[in-house]
Scaffold this motif. Structure first.
Motif, PDB file in Angstrom:
ATOM      1  N   UNK A  81       0.822  -1.216   0.000  1.00  0.00           N
ATOM      2  CA  UNK A  81       0.000   0.000   0.000  1.00  0.00           C
ATOM      3  C   UNK A  81       0.855   1.264   0.000  1.00  0.00           C
ATOM      4  N   UNK A  82       2.059   1.185   0.536  1.00  0.00           N
ATOM      5  CA  UNK A  82       2.946   2.350   0.540  1.00  0.00           C
ATOM      6  C   UNK A  82       3.272   2.776  -0.886  1.00  0.00           C
ATOM      7  N   UNK A  83       3.533   1.809  -1.749  1.00  0.00           N
ATOM      8  CA  UNK A  83       3.899   2.128  -3.124  1.00  0.00           C
ATOM      9  C   UNK A  83       2.693   2.545  -3.966  1.00  0.00           C
ATOM     10  N   UNK A  84       1.507   2.201  -3.501  1.00  0.00           N
ATOM     11  CA  UNK A  84       0.301   2.587  -4.242  1.00  0.00           C
ATOM     12  C   UNK A  84      -0.329   3.855  -3.682  1.00  0.00           C
ATOM     13  N   UNK A  85       0.332   4.486  -2.741  1.00  0.00           N
ATOM     14  CA  UNK A  85      -0.264   5.640  -2.061  1.00  0.00           C
ATOM     15  C   UNK A  85      -0.399   6.854  -2.958  1.00  0.00           C
ATOM     16  N   UNK A  86       0.339   6.880  -4.070  1.00  0.00           N
ATOM     17  CA  UNK A  86       0.346   8.064  -4.926  1.00  0.00           C
ATOM     18  C   UNK A  86      -1.021   8.478  -5.428  1.00  0.00           C
ATOM     19  N   UNK A  87      -1.936   7.545  -5.544  1.00  0.00           N
ATOM     20  CA  UNK A  87      -3.266   7.874  -6.053  1.00  0.00           C
ATOM     21  C   UNK A  87      -4.089   8.652  -5.039  1.00  0.00           C
ATOM     22  N   UNK A  88      -3.695   8.585  -3.750  1.00  0.00           N
ATOM     23  CA  UNK A  88      -4.529   9.191  -2.705  1.00  0.00           C
ATOM     24  C   UNK A  88      -3.796  10.198  -1.828  1.00  0.00           C
ATOM     25  N   UNK A  89      -2.477  10.103  -1.750  1.00  0.00           N
ATOM     26  CA  UNK A  89      -1.723  10.889  -0.776  1.00  0.00           C
ATOM     27  C   UNK A  89      -0.750  11.824  -1.486  1.00  0.00           C
ATOM     28  N   UNK A  90      -0.752  13.089  -1.085  1.00  0.00           N
ATOM     29  CA  UNK A  90       0.239  14.025  -1.600  1.00  0.00           C
ATOM     30  C   UNK A  90       1.576  13.774  -0.904  1.00  0.00           C
ATOM     31  N   UNK A 150       4.291  11.910  -8.506  1.00  0.00           N
ATOM     32  CA  UNK A 150       3.443  13.098  -8.384  1.00  0.00           C
ATOM     33  C   UNK A 150       3.927  14.215  -9.313  1.00  0.00           C
ATOM     34  N   UNK A 151       5.233  14.446  -9.334  1.00  0.00           N
ATOM     35  CA  UNK A 151       5.770  15.514 -10.177  1.00  0.00           C
ATOM     36  C   UNK A 151       5.589  15.215 -11.661  1.00  0.00           C
ATOM     37  N   UNK A 152       5.771  13.967 -12.043  1.00  0.00           N
ATOM     38  CA  UNK A 152       5.648  13.608 -13.459  1.00  0.00           C
ATOM     39  C   UNK A 152       4.222  13.749 -13.958  1.00  0.00           C
ATOM     40  N   UNK A 153       3.250  13.532 -13.071  1.00  0.00           N
ATOM     41  CA  UNK A 153       1.853  13.698 -13.479  1.00  0.00           C
ATOM     42  C   UNK A 153       1.554  15.145 -13.847  1.00  0.00           C
ATOM     43  N   UNK A 176       3.798  17.386 -18.546  1.00  0.00           N
ATOM     44  CA  UNK A 176       3.555  16.583 -19.744  1.00  0.00           C
ATOM     45  C   UNK A 176       4.397  17.012 -20.937  1.00  0.00           C
ATOM     46  N   UNK A 177       5.135  18.113 -20.812  1.00  0.00           N
ATOM     47  CA  UNK A 177       5.840  18.636 -21.983  1.00  0.00           C
ATOM     48  C   UNK A 177       7.351  18.480 -21.882  1.00  0.00           C
ATOM     49  N   UNK A 178       7.817  17.466 -21.157  1.00  0.00           N
ATOM     50  CA  UNK A 178       9.249  17.164 -21.140  1.00  0.00           C
ATOM     51  C   UNK A 178       9.437  15.776 -21.741  1.00  0.00           C
ATOM     52  N   UNK A 179      10.571  15.530 -22.385  1.00  0.00           N
ATOM     53  CA  UNK A 179      10.776  14.230 -23.037  1.00  0.00           C
ATOM     54  C   UNK A 179      10.936  13.101 -22.033  1.00  0.00           C
ATOM     55  N   UNK A 180      10.721  11.886 -22.510  1.00  0.00           N
ATOM     56  CA  UNK A 180      10.864  10.715 -21.649  1.00  0.00           C
ATOM     57  C   UNK A 180      12.289  10.552 -21.140  1.00  0.00           C
ATOM     58  N   UNK A 181      13.239  11.173 -21.808  1.00  0.00           N
ATOM     59  CA  UNK A 181      14.644  11.056 -21.403  1.00  0.00           C
ATOM     60  C   UNK A 181      14.985  11.949 -20.214  1.00  0.00           C
ATOM     61  N   UNK A 182      14.019  12.733 -19.723  1.00  0.00           N
ATOM     62  CA  UNK A 182      14.305  13.671 -18.639  1.00  0.00           C
ATOM     63  C   UNK A 182      14.414  12.960 -17.295  1.00  0.00           C
ATOM     64  N   UNK A 183      15.061  13.629 -16.354  1.00  0.00           N
ATOM     65  CA  UNK A 183      15.165  13.155 -14.972  1.00  0.00           C
ATOM     66  C   UNK A 183      15.072  14.369 -14.071  1.00  0.00           C
ATOM     67  N   UNK A 184      14.765  14.137 -12.800  1.00  0.00           N
ATOM     68  CA  UNK A 184      14.481  15.264 -11.915  1.00  0.00           C
ATOM     69  C   UNK A 184      15.124  15.099 -10.550  1.00  0.00           C
ATOM     70  N   UNK A 185      15.239  16.226  -9.873  1.00  0.00           N
ATOM     71  CA  UNK A 185      15.620  16.239  -8.462  1.00  0.00           C
ATOM     72  C   UNK A 185      14.788  17.293  -7.764  1.00  0.00           C
ATOM     73  N   UNK A 186      14.727  17.197  -6.452  1.00  0.00           N
ATOM     74  CA  UNK A 186      14.145  18.238  -5.610  1.00  0.00           C
ATOM     75  C   UNK A 186      15.278  18.756  -4.742  1.00  0.00           C
ATOM     76  N   UNK A 187      15.465  20.065  -4.734  1.00  0.00           N
ATOM     77  CA  UNK A 187      16.573  20.627  -3.972  1.00  0.00           C
ATOM     78  C   UNK A 187      16.134  21.925  -3.300  1.00  0.00           C
ATOM     79  N   UNK A 188      16.994  22.436  -2.405  1.00  0.00           N
ATOM     80  CA  UNK A 188      16.703  23.718  -1.781  1.00  0.00           C
ATOM     81  C   UNK A 188      17.399  24.831  -2.559  1.00  0.00           C
ATOM     82  N   UNK A 194      12.767  23.492  -4.841  1.00  0.00           N
ATOM     83  CA  UNK A 194      12.769  23.627  -6.289  1.00  0.00           C
ATOM     84  C   UNK A 194      12.797  22.244  -6.927  1.00  0.00           C
ATOM     85  N   UNK A 195      12.065  22.116  -8.028  1.00  0.00           N
ATOM     86  CA  UNK A 195      12.149  20.915  -8.859  1.00  0.00           C
ATOM     87  C   UNK A 195      13.018  21.272 -10.053  1.00  0.00           C
ATOM     88  N   UNK A 196      14.078  20.518 -10.258  1.00  0.00           N
ATOM     89  CA  UNK A 196      14.987  20.743 -11.386  1.00  0.00           C
ATOM     90  C   UNK A 196      14.908  19.531 -12.300  1.00  0.00           C
TER      91      UNK A 196
END
Length: 319
Positions: free
Chosen positions: A11-20, A172-175, A178-190, A246-248
């Motif tokens: 359930x932890x891995x499926x929480x994305x549908x209900x939990x921010x 959550x961020x990927x949802x 929609x306008x970045x390529x599939x080759x993209x990757x992300x981080x969250x930083x301060x 920030x999301x980069x």
């Protein structure tokens, strides 16, 4: 019980549908309480450089506890043991016998003021990302030490809690993007560029394009970037605010990434078959402005017709 515990892990891995993401850690800790009863809990994340928290969530712990824990870190023998056996839980009594612990400065300054007598902690690190996680459970009854079975459950749970939390953040961020390529990757930083969450794919690209990239932080300064997508060392970079963080996002540059935002809007419309007038109406500009933008696009991309432009757009989109 094992099957029920495994179901809870699922359930932890499926929480994305209900939990921010910002609510996940507290809810996950409340769920853990049904398997390992506790009176208080702390889930902190920080950097390996300082071993100090930059974010933490807690349950039933008064304000000031996390600060007290950090200020007496030099007195705490459990931390070195945690770092020696990452991923394996440590109880305070296993490194600091009760007679010494309850008579120590550490107990008087850090735990006694908050009524804490039993401690169970597990640490995890991401060496490449320069991150560390500490998840600690606390009991106020000195006559209720954590059992061997509870220690074993804690070891299994912490790994999945940390991984599920990271999975949820990027799902959550990927949802929302929609306008970045599939080759993209992300981080969250301060604001200083210190990672709070980071994908392995992001680190791969950062190390490839910035060979001298420091551990635990962005290889470039956030304040050097404009509000629009930009290119650095062959990477397209997009920065967006996420509260105080920030999301980069980064991805390898393609031909379209050299265009301005308005030029990409024109290309998108034209490649979908819209006329100059329809594109102008859609963008709120004059048809001559659309024509001028398209002329510059042709020069930048080295194409000479709408059909060639459409092929280039579809190739970059992977369609």
């Amino acid at each position: 019980m094992t099957l029920e515990f495994d179901h809870w892990i699922g359930t932890l891995y499926r929480a994305g549908a209900k939990v921010r993401p910002e609510h996940f850690r507290r809810q996950a800790l409340e769920g853990l309480r049904q398997w390992i009863p506790f009176d208080g809990a702390l889930w902190g994340n920080g950097t390996l450089e300082t071993l100090s928290f930059h974010t933490f969530d807690s349950i039933n712990l008064p304000d000031g506890f996390a600060d007290a824990l950090e200020q007496t870190r030099h007195l705490n023998p459990i931390l070195p043991r945690i770092l020696q056996q990452l991923g394996r839980p440590v109880t305070m009594e296993s490194v600091f016998p009760d007679a010494q612990f309850f008579d120590s400065e550490l107990y008087r300054c850090t735990f006694a003021p908050f009524g804490i007598h039993r401690i169970l902690s597990t640490g995890l690190t991401d060496e490449r990302g320069g991150l560390y996680t500490l998840l600690s459970l606390y009991r106020r009854d000195a006559d209720r030490p954590f059992t061997a079975d509870e220690v074993a459950l804690h070891e299994r749970a912490v790994f999945h809690l940390v991984n599920a939390a990271s999975h949820l953040v990027f799902t959550f961020l990927n949802r929302r993007q929609n306008d970045v390529p599939d080759s993209s990757a992300a981080c969250v930083c301060d604001g200083l560029g210190l990672y709070h969450e980071v994908q392995a794919k992001f680190l791969d690209m950062a190390e490839r394009h910035f060979p001298e990239a420091p551990r635990g932080r962005l290889p470039f300064a956030l304040d050097a970037l404009s509000g629009e997508d930009c290119t650095l060392n062959g990477l397209s970079v997009r920065v967006q605010r996420l509260g105080d963080l920030f999301v980069v996002r980064i991805w390898p540059c393609g031909p379209m990434d050299e265009l301005t935002v308005r030029e990409r809007e024109v290309v998108e419309s034209i490649s979908r078959g819209l006329t100059f007038k329809e594109t102008a109406r859609r963008l709120g500009v004059a048809p001559s402005t659309v024509s001028n933008h398209l002329y510059r696009v042709y020069q930048k991309l080295g194409v000479h017709s709408r059909s060639a432009l459409a092929r280039l757009v579809h190739e970059q989109d992977g369609s």
